[in-house]
Scaffold this motif. Structure first.
Motif, PDB file in Angstrom:
ATOM      1  N   ILE A 232       3.930   1.240   8.583  1.00 15.80           N
ATOM      2  CA  ILE A 232       4.562   1.319   7.259  1.00 15.80           C
ATOM      3  C   ILE A 232       5.687   2.348   7.280  1.00 15.80           C
TER       4      ILE A 232
ATOM      5  N   GLU B  95       7.693  -5.732  -8.206  1.00 16.48           N
ATOM      6  CA  GLU B  95       8.179  -5.078  -7.000  1.00 16.48           C
ATOM      7  C   GLU B  95       7.840  -3.597  -7.013  1.00 16.48           C
TER       8      GLU B  95
ATOM      9  N   ILE C 298       1.933  -0.098  -1.468  1.00 12.24           N
ATOM     10  CA  ILE C 298       2.258   0.220  -0.076  1.00 12.24           C
ATOM     11  C   ILE C 298       2.122   1.717   0.181  1.00 12.24           C
TER      12      ILE C 298
ATOM     13  N   VAL D 236       9.084  -2.907   3.658  1.00 12.85           N
ATOM     14  CA  VAL D 236       7.795  -3.177   4.289  1.00 12.85           C
ATOM     15  C   VAL D 236       7.346  -4.623   4.096  1.00 12.85           C
ATOM     16  N   ALA D 237       7.489  -5.149   2.902  1.00 15.11           N
ATOM     17  CA  ALA D 237       6.973  -6.488   2.598  1.00 15.11           C
ATOM     18  C   ALA D 237       7.950  -7.603   2.964  1.00 15.11           C
ATOM     19  N   LYS D 238       9.252  -7.275   3.019  1.00 12.10           N
ATOM     20  CA  LYS D 238      10.244  -8.327   3.261  1.00 12.10           C
ATOM     21  C   LYS D 238      11.127  -8.063   4.472  1.00 12.10           C
TER      22      LYS D 238
ATOM     23  N   GLU E  27       4.093  -3.291  -6.249  1.00 12.90           N
ATOM     24  CA  GLU E  27       3.823  -3.532  -4.833  1.00 12.90           C
ATOM     25  C   GLU E  27       4.308  -2.368  -3.975  1.00 12.90           C
TER      26      GLU E  27
ATOM     27  N   VAL F 129       7.316 -10.166   9.111  1.00  8.60           N
ATOM     28  CA  VAL F 129       6.551  -9.035   8.579  1.00  8.60           C
ATOM     29  C   VAL F 129       5.086  -9.427   8.461  1.00  8.60           C
TER      30      VAL F 129
ATOM     31  N   TYR G  61       9.176  -1.235  -0.982  1.00  7.29           N
ATOM     32  CA  TYR G  61       8.578  -2.569  -1.024  1.00  7.29           C
ATOM     33  C   TYR G  61       9.403  -3.568  -0.215  1.00  7.29           C
ATOM     34  N   LYS G  62      10.710  -3.572  -0.420  1.00  8.90           N
ATOM     35  CA  LYS G  62      11.562  -4.533   0.292  1.00  8.90           C
ATOM     36  C   LYS G  62      11.549  -4.292   1.789  1.00  8.90           C
TER      37      LYS G  62
ATOM     38  N   PRO H 117       1.227  -8.960   6.701  1.00  8.28           N
ATOM     39  CA  PRO H 117       0.655  -8.611   5.391  1.00  8.28           C
ATOM     40  C   PRO H 117       0.280  -7.134   5.356  1.00  8.28           C
ATOM     41  N   LEU H 118       0.269  -6.565   4.169  1.00  8.85           N
ATOM     42  CA  LEU H 118      -0.004  -5.143   4.028  1.00  8.85           C
ATOM     43  C   LEU H 118      -1.343  -4.752   4.626  1.00  8.85           C
TER      44      LEU H 118
END
Length: 444
Positions: free
Chosen positions: A124, A182, A189, A276-278, A185, A113, A273-274, A115-116
């Motif tokens: 996204i 979470e 996003i 997109v970020a993870k 974040e 993934v 969050y999970k 970074p935002l």
């Protein structure tokens, strides 16, 4: 300064003390998991596995056939036993993928993934769509659709529904206390998608610890705000929440985006969050098991597909022989035919009652007290609408704005005559909406 709220509403016993202080506990499922292909609004997912296939945790097992749909992923590793109809919490039989858990929990390799700040808006939304995120407060609307309104520049509010106004449910409460980073974040996003929006966490004032926690985390966030709301049911209903925070009104012909707002609940935003970020798909969710018919009410993190009977066992089992099992909360939920039904993406809770007080209530004639009118958040006359519904007078029901009912159940709760107002109105409302849809299709 008075707290923000909406017109109408009521104050049922919230029952939250039973589970609110119980921390989230992650549960392991039994040998068999069931994945209904319709656990979201829109077209059912289509299996991409067959009987006998070996799968890993996090592997795609059913794909979305269209834009308004959502894929489904395995929450354990194991073998596909069959694809067949299975009972769900709503009482319907739904075609489902049956997976035998090998109890090894081997996972697929997670994707890399970015970074935002390196992600585009389209990336996204694609990540949210790929992960199968849907409205996890109960609605089940595919989240990537909600995050793609016709004109994103006109969205000036992204509201996280932290009210959790339905009695007994406390899993969002625990999320806010245990995983606030979470949630923040996830908000960050979403705000990248809406350049002109502020992010609002709307929290009822019966959760002062959550208000304090989120204010602490948003203290230096210029685009985020925590808004305490008056504790009143149904404060968490979409229309009530939007009105309380923005002062803007919605009706059945409008979407929140039409008044510049997008609303998602706590668990949905954490799933964003999970995703997109993870790079994690939706394979689990939080779940509250509560009520006076359970030995040890609590809050859990449970895999999608797990039998709800197993959650009861993890909570110390039942007290005696309870008379009522409700999925979705006592105000807007529904009685369950069986607890041997799977957890889906929209399964937030089960409430177990020792006595079925509704079944022993005696319905009497309306006494025209007006209590149902005073609590209706849609400013309707529920007693009259129920009369039209019971007479099957569809035209008059529609004339008196019956489709504007949000089915919150406040009217039934306060009715001294014990009339099932909400149930009658909801049944007729669905009929009216279905017939309108048929008529519109015929014109085309």
């Amino acid at each position: 300064m008075s707290l923000r709220t909406f017109k109408g509403g009521t104050h049922p016993n919230d029952g939250k003390a039973l589970a609110k202080d119980k921390v989230l506990v992650e549960l392991k499922p039994g040998k068999e998991l069931v994945y209904p292909l319709s656990m979201h609004i829109g077209a059912p997912a289509v299996p991409v596995v067959s009987k006998g296939d070996k799968v890993l945790k996090g592997q795609l097992i059913a794909e979305a056939p269209g834009f308004v749909s959502a894929p489904i992923y395995a929450s354990v590793s194991g073998t596909v036993k069959n694809i067949e109809p299975r009972l769900t919490a709503t009482g319907s039989m739904v075609n489902s993928i049956i997976l035998e858990n090998d109890e090894e929990y081997q996972e697929i390799e997670k994707p890399e993934v970015k970074p935002l700040d390196e992600l585009t808006k389209d990336e996204i939304k694609a990540a949210v769509q790929k992960a199968g995120v849907v409205g996890m407060g109960g609605a089940g609307f595919p989240t990537h659709v909600k995050l793609a309104p016709k004109d994103a520049d006109k969205i000036d509010y992204f509201i996280v529904n932290c009210a959790e106004c339905e009695p007994y449910i406390t899993c969002d409460y625990r999320r806010m206390l245990e995983n606030p980073e979470e949630l923040i974040e996830g908000m960050r996003i979403v705000l990248k998608l809406f350049d002109n929006a502020i992010g609002v966490f709307g929290i009822e004032d019966n959760k002062p610890d959550c208000v304090a926690k989120l204010k602490e985390y948003t203290d230096k966030e210029e685009r985020m705000e925590v808004v305490p709301l008056k504790t009143k049911y149904p404060q968490g209903a979409e229309r009530s929440l939007i009105y309380a925070i923005t002062g803007r009104t919605l009706n059945s012909s409008l979407l929140p985006a039409d008044v510049g707002a997008v609303v998602d609940n706590v668990e949905t935003v954490i799933s964003i969050y999970k995703a997109v970020a993870k790079g994690e798909p939706v394979t689990s969710r939080t779940f509250t098991l509560s009520g006076d018919g359970v030995n040890a009410p609590g809050n859990f993190i449970v895999p999608v597909g797990m039998s709800q009977t197993e959650i009861i066992e993890a909570a110390g089992g039942l007290k005696g022989e309870p008379e009522k099992f409700i999925s979705g909360g006592p105000m807007m939920g529904f009685a369950m035919l069986s607890t041997d039904v799977p957890v889906t993406k929209t399964s937030s809770d089960m409430v177990v009652f020792a006595k079925d007080v509704v079944s022993i209530s005696t319905e009497t004639n309306c006494i025209n007290c007006g209590r149902c009118v005073s609590v209706c958040p849609s400013r309707l006359i529920p007693s009259r609408l129920a009369d039209y519904a019971e007479r099957n007078d569809e035209a008059t029901f529609d004339k008196w704005y019956g489709v504007e009912c949000v089915e919150c159940g406040s009217c039934s709760y306060v009715c001294p005559a014990k009339r099932p107002l909400k149930q009658s109105i909801a049944t007729m409302r669905k009929t009216v909406l279905a017939n309108k849809k048929k008529a519109a299709a015929a014109k085309k």
